[in-house]
Design a protein around this motif. Sequence first.
Motif, short mmCIF file in Angstrom:
data_model
loop_
_atom_site.label_atom_id
_atom_site.label_comp_id
_atom_site.label_asym_id
_atom_site.label_seq_id
_atom_site.Cartn_x
_atom_site.Cartn_y
_atom_site.Cartn_z
N LYS A 58 0.86 -1.19 0.00
CA LYS A 58 0.00 0.00 0.00
C LYS A 58 0.90 1.23 0.00
O LYS A 58 1.84 1.32 0.79
N TYR A 59 0.56 2.20 -0.86
CA TYR A 59 1.40 3.39 -0.99
C TYR A 59 0.51 4.63 -1.09
O TYR A 59 -0.54 4.60 -1.72
N CYS A 60 0.94 5.68 -0.47
CA CYS A 60 0.14 6.90 -0.44
C CYS A 60 0.92 8.07 -1.03
O CYS A 60 2.12 8.22 -0.79
N PHE A 61 0.22 8.90 -1.79
CA PHE A 61 0.82 10.07 -2.41
C PHE A 61 0.01 11.32 -2.07
O PHE A 61 -1.22 11.30 -2.11
N GLU A 62 0.71 12.36 -1.73
CA GLU A 62 0.06 13.65 -1.49
C GLU A 62 -0.11 14.34 -2.84
O GLU A 62 0.84 14.46 -3.61
N ILE A 63 -1.31 14.80 -3.13
CA ILE A 63 -1.60 15.41 -4.43
C ILE A 63 -2.11 16.83 -4.22
O ILE A 63 -3.03 17.07 -3.43
N LYS A 64 -1.52 17.76 -4.95
CA LYS A 64 -1.97 19.15 -4.95
C LYS A 64 -2.05 19.66 -6.38
O LYS A 64 -1.36 19.15 -7.27
N GLU A 65 -2.88 20.64 -6.57
CA GLU A 65 -2.98 21.26 -7.89
C GLU A 65 -1.77 22.16 -8.13
O GLU A 65 -1.32 22.88 -7.24
N ASP A 66 -1.24 22.11 -9.36
CA ASP A 66 -0.16 23.01 -9.73
C ASP A 66 -0.76 24.38 -10.03
O ASP A 66 -1.27 24.63 -11.13
N VAL A 67 -0.73 25.27 -9.07
CA VAL A 67 -1.30 26.61 -9.23
C VAL A 67 -0.27 27.49 -9.93
O VAL A 67 0.87 27.62 -9.46
N PRO A 68 -0.61 28.11 -11.05
CA PRO A 68 0.36 28.93 -11.76
C PRO A 68 0.76 30.17 -10.97
O PRO A 68 -0.03 30.70 -10.19
N ALA A 69 1.99 30.60 -11.17
CA ALA A 69 2.45 31.81 -10.47
C ALA A 69 1.65 33.02 -10.91
O ALA A 69 1.28 33.87 -10.10
N ASN A 70 1.34 33.10 -12.20
CA ASN A 70 0.52 34.20 -12.72
C ASN A 70 -0.88 33.65 -12.95
O ASN A 70 -1.21 33.11 -14.01
N LYS A 71 -1.72 33.76 -11.95
CA LYS A 71 -3.04 33.14 -11.97
C LYS A 71 -3.94 33.75 -13.03
O LYS A 71 -3.87 34.94 -13.32
N THR A 72 -4.80 32.91 -13.60
CA THR A 72 -5.77 33.39 -14.57
C THR A 72 -6.73 34.37 -13.90
O THR A 72 -7.25 34.07 -12.82
#
Length: 304
Positions: A58-72
């Motif tokens: 069993k393996y776990c990964f932390e996932i986050k959205e890649d938020v751009p530096a210059n946001k839309t």
Amino acid sequence: MHRNKADKSKPYGTYTQPEASKSKTASFDSNIDAKADAYQASLGIKISDFELPAGPGKYCFEIKEDVPANKTPGVTYDETTRYLVITVANNNDLTGYVYYAQLYDSSYSPAASIKDKATGTKVPGDNAFTNTYTANNVVISKDIKGSLSDLAAKFNFTVKLSYANGKTAGQYVGAKVTEYDGETQNVKDHVWAIDNTTEHTISLGRNQSITLTNLPEGVTVTVVETDGGEYIVTKSDDTTGTLENSTITATITGTDGKIGFVNTKEGTPDMGVVLDNAPYIAMLAIVAIGGVALMLNKRRRDEE
């Protein structure tokens, strides 16, 4: 999406996630290669994107959205943390492996052993991350006041839309004209670029307006009245911008905006008496009757 190894969710066994894979971007553009339940069917990731050791575990990964530096512009990004638990098991005939995947929110806690289940709130794959787009409207209106004003007059304006500091024209879809009462040109349903340069020409009369939608926060609307020099130009009380030399400039905030122009022309009539009420009319009537009576009396005396 960016994912790395979560400290609180170490794999069961001796496997250690390689450092190089901590910055690896997982693909979310294909169906998950694993058995899935209702919470897993639409994760849209590939097991091959995760570096797993050979054999069950069993393996776990932390996932986050890649938020751009210059946001839309106008987009609020979901910066929450999710945990993806992948279970690797032998298949029924022991010739290969089968994979199970489950997504949890930040309340996830790993199981005590490989035989136990983790705790935490499951997250549906199609609602794992939610970005919200918010935009507002602005209404540009016209009013005419004053005793000597031409209430049927039309006034011409130019409208320019400028993007927020640090943004570019390519980050905007554009503003849409949803309502327009003017008569110079039919611009309803047109899309106006937010590019700092383009000037759109409109014409508005008394109680007429134009409505622009899809304006993210930070966009500046500059409206210039190009004629009407005989009028005093002011702004309406509910105008959200500032007025200078027949130009109103307003920056879109988190609410809908209003830009109202008011043209006023007053003057002093060249007459001694203003005939706008009954007493004056009655006085003139009495004078007129008296004049007629004197004329008739004079004629009668002349005839005698």
